[in-house]
Design a protein around this motif. Structure first.
Motif, PDB file in Angstrom:
ATOM      1  N   VAL A  93       1.752   6.808  -6.708  1.00 22.51           N
ATOM      2  CA  VAL A  93       0.663   7.676  -7.119  1.00 22.51           C
ATOM      3  C   VAL A  93       1.232   9.255  -6.772  1.00 22.51           C
ATOM      4  O   VAL A  93       0.808  10.028  -7.647  1.00 22.51           O
ATOM      5  CB  VAL A  93      -0.640   7.393  -6.406  1.00 22.51           C
ATOM      6  CG1 VAL A  93      -1.681   8.414  -6.389  1.00 22.51           C
ATOM      7  CG2 VAL A  93      -0.911   6.020  -6.780  1.00 22.51           C
ATOM      8  N   LEU A  94       1.844   9.545  -5.542  1.00 23.03           N
ATOM      9  CA  LEU A  94       2.385  10.666  -5.170  1.00 23.03           C
ATOM     10  C   LEU A  94       3.196  11.017  -6.312  1.00 23.03           C
ATOM     11  O   LEU A  94       3.133  12.403  -6.549  1.00 23.03           O
ATOM     12  CB  LEU A  94       2.896  10.801  -3.825  1.00 23.03           C
ATOM     13  CG  LEU A  94       3.576  11.945  -3.329  1.00 23.03           C
ATOM     14  CD1 LEU A  94       2.407  12.868  -2.968  1.00 23.03           C
ATOM     15  CD2 LEU A  94       4.158  11.715  -1.899  1.00 23.03           C
ATOM     16  N   ILE A 150       0.913  -1.170   0.128  1.00 19.32           N
ATOM     17  CA  ILE A 150       0.040  -0.165   0.080  1.00 19.32           C
ATOM     18  C   ILE A 150       0.800   1.403   0.108  1.00 19.32           C
ATOM     19  O   ILE A 150       0.638   2.323  -0.877  1.00 19.32           O
ATOM     20  CB  ILE A 150      -0.957   0.013   1.264  1.00 19.32           C
ATOM     21  CG1 ILE A 150      -1.866  -1.228   1.072  1.00 19.32           C
ATOM     22  CG2 ILE A 150      -1.548   1.210   1.474  1.00 19.32           C
ATOM     23  CD1 ILE A 150      -2.983  -0.889  -0.112  1.00 19.32           C
ATOM     24  N   LEU A 151       1.903   1.333   0.850  1.00 17.71           N
ATOM     25  CA  LEU A 151       2.971   2.314   0.960  1.00 17.71           C
ATOM     26  C   LEU A 151       3.440   2.669  -0.543  1.00 17.71           C
ATOM     27  O   LEU A 151       3.655   3.855  -0.889  1.00 17.71           O
ATOM     28  CB  LEU A 151       3.931   2.140   1.940  1.00 17.71           C
ATOM     29  CG  LEU A 151       3.283   2.355   3.606  1.00 17.71           C
ATOM     30  CD1 LEU A 151       4.400   1.991   4.388  1.00 17.71           C
ATOM     31  CD2 LEU A 151       2.669   3.594   3.777  1.00 17.71           C
ATOM     32  N   CYS A 154       1.333   4.082  -2.815  1.00 17.48           N
ATOM     33  CA  CYS A 154       0.736   5.510  -2.386  1.00 17.48           C
ATOM     34  C   CYS A 154       1.984   6.365  -2.825  1.00 17.48           C
ATOM     35  O   CYS A 154       1.808   7.550  -3.431  1.00 17.48           O
ATOM     36  CB  CYS A 154       0.704   5.627  -0.882  1.00 17.48           C
ATOM     37  SG  CYS A 154      -0.871   5.083  -0.397  1.00 17.48           S
ATOM     38  N   LEU A 155       3.281   5.938  -2.807  1.00 16.18           N
ATOM     39  CA  LEU A 155       4.508   6.597  -3.202  1.00 16.18           C
ATOM     40  C   LEU A 155       4.397   6.885  -4.894  1.00 16.18           C
ATOM     41  O   LEU A 155       4.813   8.126  -5.194  1.00 16.18           O
ATOM     42  CB  LEU A 155       5.793   6.097  -2.765  1.00 16.18           C
ATOM     43  CG  LEU A 155       7.132   6.487  -2.970  1.00 16.18           C
ATOM     44  CD1 LEU A 155       7.235   7.995  -2.377  1.00 16.18           C
ATOM     45  CD2 LEU A 155       8.365   5.720  -2.636  1.00 16.18           C
TER      46      LEU A 155
END
Length: 489
Positions: free
Chosen positions: A35-36, A28-29, A32-33
């Motif tokens: 996507v960021l 998940i992290l 998220c990274l």
């Protein structure tokens, strides 16, 4: 015994029960990274489109050079201004941008300084992006782990540059390789670099491994096997990271055979790497008349290099002092003239330390410091000099060495790096200069050069002059354009 086995089994079951949640959370992290970072890239691209549209709907191609010290007077700055002039000659739709931290000067003053120091006149105006966080790449900010600190600092400085101006093509012209992935993957730029000197090299690894004391390997480390091993691990880690970021470059230009060998071993990007010798204004120096020396009461030895620790000016002063000490009988007086640029307060302090060394060795009256001098004064000193002196170990190239040879001095350079492999080499079987390694060999070779007849010195000078045409501005322009052509397709 049984209880111990049960405890171990329970611990293993606990770890297994935590493994899946940990993997899920890590995934998940990571998502998220990604996507960021993708969001940041899209935001930067949108910002670029909004800021670069011209009044007629057309916009020039922005080519940005990352050169935080563009107002310094070294060989790297000569490469920068010649590269910009070359692109302006070739491409009409190009606007050149320079990221600089020289906020104490205006853009006009910087361009005027380039003309005054290097005799380079640009065809079109240059856009300067002034950076506020240049202190992040100052070595003084990182008394320990300097390489890593400066490299990480360059990422933050590069981020500031990217936010202020998003180019189409990004060229790191000063050796901050850690900025390359930033501009490539977040800025969406085509990226290239011109490597003057690898941030870390296999030679630096061998210095630490062999526990040799150098300007970048303190005595307290060399005297401790534990500290040396720790620094060696740190260097290997940094070399791995340096190779990783450098390999992101679309085009890699290096300035000499020595630099090429190290970059190929570290970056492993041979398909896009080429040697582009730095531009030396050889014609201007070749215009200086070359004549047989007449009897004179004074000879001069000239050194041309920035006042940085790796240039090893103390070796020049100690060798010169030894030469004076060992002279016997009535002979012409000698002057050592140290010419160079000072970039900051650290360089100025270094000059003051050199002056104190002259006092300690009793040669203050025989050593002259000329700092940030105009180009015409540089020519005059070289025209009057008998010997051109260079002492940097593993100099990446040596523009000052080429200029000394073109001006007609008998060059005495360090027996390593670019001078050994590319510059002070026989030309058509004839001697073009001399090489030395330590205080004794420098003093002995200087004494030998002065013992030669004026006619023999002129012969060596003529050979050297014939050999330097391959380092001309025109040769640089041709090879530079050929190398960067993939960035413009």
């Amino acid at each position: 015994m049984v209880a111990g086995g049960l405890c171990l089994c329970g611990l293993l079951r606990l770890l297994c029960s935590l493994l899946l949640p940990a993997l899920f959370l890590s995934g998940i992290l990571c998502i998220c990274l990604v996507v960021l970072l993708w969001g940041i890239r899209l935001w930067i691209q949108r910002k670029k489109q909004l800021s670069s549209a011209g009044g007629d709907g057309k916009r020039p191609l922005l080519v940005a050079f990352f050169h935080p010290y563009c107002n310094a007077g070294g060989g790297g700055e000569r490469v920068l201004w010649c590269a910009i002039r070359t692109l302006q000659k070739k491409y009409r739709n190009v606007t050149c941008v320079v990221y600089t931290g020289d906020r104490d000067a205006t853009g006009e003053e910087i361009v005027e300084g380039a003309f005054r120091r290097f005799n380079i006149k640009l065809i079109h105006p240059v856009k300067f992006v002034f950076l506020e966080k240049r202190f992040l790449v100052e070595a003084s900010l990182y008394p320990h782990f300097t390489l890593l600190g400066q490299s990480l600092g360059s990422v933050f400085l590069g981020w500031e540059a990217l936010l202020k101006c998003v180019p189409d093509i990004y060229i790191d012209s000063m050796g901050y390789a850690f900025t390359i992935p930033l501009f490539k993957y977040l800025g969406g730029c085509r990226v290239g670099c011109y490597v003057h000197y690898p941030t870390i090299s296999t030679d630096m690894l061998s210095v630490v491994r062999n526990q040799d004391t150098r300007f970048n390997n303190a005595a307290f480390i060399t005297s401790s096997p534990l500290f040396s091993k720790f620094k060696l691990v740190y260097y290997y880690f940094f070399a791995f990271m340096y190779g990783l970021v450098g390999s992101c470059s679309d085009v890699v230009m290096v300035n000499s055979s020595w630099t090429l060998n190290h970059i190929l071993s570290l970056w492993r990007a041979g398909a896009c790497t080429s040697v582009v010798y730095p531009p030396c204004d050889v014609q201007t120096f070749l215009d200086i008349p070359l004549e047989v020396e007449k009897s004179t009461s004074e000879y001069s030895i000239v050194s041309v290099s920035q006042f940085r620790p790796e240039k090893d000016h103390p070796l020049q002063i100690r060798a010169f002092a030894k030469l004076l000490k060992e002279r016997v009988g009535p002979q012409p007086s000698l002057k050592l003239i140290l010419i160079g640029g000072c970039r900051n307060q650290q360089d100025e302090e270094r000059v003051n330390n050199l002056k104190r060394l002259c006092e300690e060795l009793g040669v203050s009256d025989d050593v002259v410091f000329r700092i940030n001098i105009p180009f015409e004064e540089l020519k005059r000193h070289l025209a009057e000099a008998t010997i051109g002196l260079h002492t940097m170990w593993n100099e990446h190239f040596g523009i000052g060495v080429v200029e000394c040879m073109a001006a007609g001095t008998v060059i005495l350079a360090h027996n390593s790096g670019g001078p050994k492999l590319d510059i002070v080499v026989p030309h058509e079987g004839h001697v073009t200069g001399f090489l030395a390694e330590d205080e004794d060999s420098y003093a002995e070779t200087m004494a030998y050069i002065f013992s030669l007849s004026p006619e023999k010195r002129v012969e060596i000078r003529e050979n050297a002059r014939r050999s330097v045409h391959r380092f001309s501005d025109q040769h640089f322009e041709d090879t530079f354009l050929l190398s960067v052509e993939p960035l413009f397709k």
